[in-house]
Design an enzyme around this catalytic site. Structure first.
Site, PDB file in Angstrom:
ATOM      1  N   CYS A   2       0.823  -1.191   0.000  1.00  0.00           N
ATOM      2  CA  CYS A   2       0.000   0.000   0.000  1.00  0.00           C
ATOM      3  C   CYS A   2       0.862   1.247   0.000  1.00  0.00           C
ATOM      4  O   CYS A   2       2.080   1.189  -0.140  1.00  0.00           O
ATOM      5  CB  CYS A   2      -0.902   0.004   1.237  1.00  0.00           C
ATOM      6  SG  CYS A   2      -1.831  -1.526   1.478  1.00  0.00           S
ATOM      7  N   ARG A  49      -4.842   1.336  -0.597  1.00  0.00           N
ATOM      8  CA  ARG A  49      -4.774  -0.109  -0.387  1.00  0.00           C
ATOM      9  C   ARG A  49      -4.624  -0.904  -1.680  1.00  0.00           C
ATOM     10  O   ARG A  49      -5.370  -0.703  -2.629  1.00  0.00           O
ATOM     11  CB  ARG A  49      -6.037  -0.580   0.348  1.00  0.00           C
ATOM     12  CG  ARG A  49      -5.980  -2.064   0.735  1.00  0.00           C
ATOM     13  CD  ARG A  49      -7.295  -2.552   1.290  1.00  0.00           C
ATOM     14  NE  ARG A  49      -7.168  -3.905   1.836  1.00  0.00           N
ATOM     15  CZ  ARG A  49      -8.190  -4.740   2.028  1.00  0.00           C
ATOM     16  NH1 ARG A  49      -9.423  -4.355   1.732  1.00  0.00           N
ATOM     17  NH2 ARG A  49      -7.992  -5.947   2.522  1.00  0.00           N
TER      18      ARG A  49
END
Length: 642
Positions: A2, A49
């Site tokens: 991420c 994410r």
């Protein structure tokens, strides 16, 4: 995998929810699956994410602890999270997800900052403790995951990439002049510096704690060479085999498609062999492998990759990089927020792009050369040190420098090589290691650099980074000291930055089993003679790792000449990139010309383009610097020597 970003605002407002969204958007490529923010009166956190473990909404970050006391933004993977989760659940921690992120929250609940000694993985995270009113920011032991930060008007601002940091209002972009010199010497800017004066990289194995009391930085891990194993070669080999397999197996845990980079070299081939063995034991499907090739045969390794792919019946994919570098270079280089000039960034981008079409996670062989002494430069260094010991010091110190200058005047390659060797031999071993591996010579730098830049440097020389780390190593022998130096500079500053940016540019996660800290710590205890074997008159690099992989790979892979991830750089500059170079290096009004004399840049270019001399490395570094400048500095109208 991420991207994270955020800021504190203990004393005054630094940003808003929109600021956090803007920071997240700047690193969207790192996590295209989801984005979210957290903001209170003291702290703001932003997260992008790329879903790998627990793909449900329970994995969305910033994530809160069950009691709402803690909030975390986490980038990376914790490979031992399942064992830790079991232990923590037994203690009564009420888990709400199946993520490794929540394991960090639970560990902090019981262990505080000491959790760093328990987790095994690649990571950078920011954890906000509402009760303590402290922000805890940490980076993994080896430096797989990036973390930049600056103290700004009494607060701290941080992010996975510099471009997110600069979404906060008034973050300065004043250039750090010694970092410019570092860049041309190393092709990257070593930790903790960045190209900017007041912005830093958090070093691997370090953490920060920020509160109203201020900023505290501590080191929690370092590689040691102090304790040397007395085990015999057979025991050491079996231990390396066992650890390599265990570390590879841990990295094969994924809730999304997983594959491997396969260059055809020892490290990636060995890792693929282990993956295939593990897949067979687990009765899972064939491993997906990806390779990159070039039209120029001396740079192409695909035939060796195909050999391993065939042996292990992998689902193999190849891509040849044809004459398409110019069309893609601007886009590729844009992912580096500060000057970076390792030319293998180009094939790394393309192999990541190819892999992302097939998988979301790729396993790589990174680390084998630094941990087990695999680079050709270690052979060169060994030869130089043998000569140092044989030649009286007074000859080396007083005669060789004069001879080196004389040889350099002859404009033919043998004389220039002799000059470089004589210069290196005139120095101590640590400085010699720097000189032999620097990407710009003192004479070239001095001919290029402007007077005001030289004055601003005030005698600074990039070799100090190498020599300081060399003396910092707790190992007794020279090889241990230069391996330590490379693990602290070249590995986190070049190799891992290149892989992180190029894989993240394609939203691909890359894992490296050989860089597991348990394997690295064990390698630190292996006697140097088993890494670089000089017995029976041979100089065998990466000896023990090759022995460990001997059960899995043919001699054609283990003992062929190392190619590395090389590119036809000199040819690119004279042909495909010629117009680009002339536009950027000879006609730019700001950037490179603020540091280097234009007539000297023109001279190097002319010598290279007419094939009188090969200046490919320094010209490529200049091109990378100017392309960075044009993208990240030109729009600000900044002066280079701010």
């Amino acid at each position: 995998m991420c991207g994270i970003a955020g800021f504190s605002q203990f004393h005054h407002q630094v940003g808003t929810l929109e600021t956090l969204k803007d920071m997240g958007q700047a690193i969207y490529h790192r996590g295209p699956d989801a984005g979210s923010e957290y903001l209170d009166s003291h702290v703001g956190l932003s997260h992008r994410r790329l879903a790998i473990i627990d793909l449900s909404e329970a994995g969305i970050q910033p994530m809160h602890s069950h009691d709402e006391r803690l909030v975390i933004a986490f980038n990376g993977e914790i490979y031992n999270f399942l064992e830790l989760r079991e232990e923590l659940a037994a203690k009564g921690y009420p888990f709400q997800s199946h993520t490794d992120t929540e394991v960090i929250l639970a560990l902090y609940h019981y262990e505080g900052v000491d959790l760093l000694n328990k987790i095994n993985g690649m990571f950078a995270f920011a954890l906000w403790d509402k009760e303590e009113k402290s922000l805890f920011i940490a980076r993994d032991r080896i430096g797989k995951k990036p973390l930049y930060y600056c103290q700004h008007q009494g607060e701290i601002v941080f992010a996975s990439e510099l471009k997110a940091l600069h979404r906060v209002k008034d973050i300065p972009k004043d250039i750090r002049t010694d970092a410019v010199y570092d860049f041309f010497a190393y092709q990257y800017i070593p930790d903790p510096k960045t190209i900017y004066q007041n912005i830093y990289k958090l070093e691997p194995g370090h953490y920060l704690k920020f509160s109203e009391k201020g900023l505290e930085k501590k080191q929690y891990w370092d590689i040691s060479f102090k304790n040397t194993s007395t085990a015999d070669e057979k025991e050491l080999k079996e231990k390396v085999q066992g650890l390599a397999k265990e570390c590879t197996k841990q990295r094969m845990i994924s809730d999304v498609p997983l594959g491997a980079f396969l260059s055809g070299g020892v490290d990636s081939s060995g890792v693929v062999a282990l993956m295939a063995q593990i897949a067979k034991e687990n009765k899972t499907e064939a491993i997906t492998t990806c390779s990159i090739g070039f039209d120029e045969k001396k740079f192409d390794e695909t035939e060796f990759a195909a050999l391993v792919a065939k042996q292990y019946a992998t689902n193999h994919h190849e891509l040849t990089v044809h004459e398409n570098v110019k069309d893609n270079l601007e886009h590729i280089v844009s992912f580096f927020d500060e000057p970076f000039a390792d030319p293998s960034l180009v094939p790394t981008y393309f192999v990541s792009q190819l892999a992302r079409e097939k998988v979301t996670v790729a396993i790589a062989g990174d680390g084998g050369d630094e941990v087990f002494a695999g680079y050709e430069k270690y052979s060169i260094d060994h030869i130089e040190n043998k000569l140092r010991k044989k030649i009286p010091s007074w000859i080396r110190r007083y005669v060789f420098p004069i001879a080196a200058k004389a040889a350099w005047k002859f404009n033919i390659k043998p004389c220039q090589r002799a000059s470089s060797l004589l210069h290196s031999l005139s120095l101590d071993a640590d400085m010699g290691f720097y000189v032999t591996n620097a990407f710009i010579t003192d004479s070239t730098w001095n001919s290029l650099v402007k007077g005001d830049v030289r004055k601003a440097l005030n005698g600074y020389h990039p070799s100090k980074i190498t020599t300081d780390l060399y003396s910092q190593c707790d190992g007794k022998d020279h090889l241990s000291k230069i391996l330590y130096t490379d693990m602290k500079t070249f590995l986190p500053g070049d190799i891992l930055v290149k892989v992180d940016r190029m894989s993240m540019a394609n939203s691909l996660e890359v894992r490296a089993p050989i860089l597991d800290h348990k394997l690295m710590e064990f390698a630190g205890t292996i006697p140097s003679k088993y890494k670089f074997n000089t017995t029976q008159g041979k100089n065998e690099k990466k000896y023990l790792l090759k022995e460990a992989f001997k059960d899995y790979l043919p001699d054609d892979i283990l003992y062929r000449k190392k190619m590395g991830f090389s590119v036809p750089l000199a040819s690119w500059l004279r042909n495909e990139l010629k117009t680009t170079c002339e536009e950027r290096l000879l006609n730019s009004k700001a950037g490179l010309v603020d540091y280097f004399k234009k007539e000297q840049v023109e001279k190097l270019w002319h010598e290279h383009i007419t094939d009188k001399k090969d200046h490919a490395t320094v010209l490529w570094s200049m091109l990378m610097f100017q392309m960075w400048w044009d993208r990240y500095m030109a729009q600000d109208g900044k002066s280079s020597n701010a």
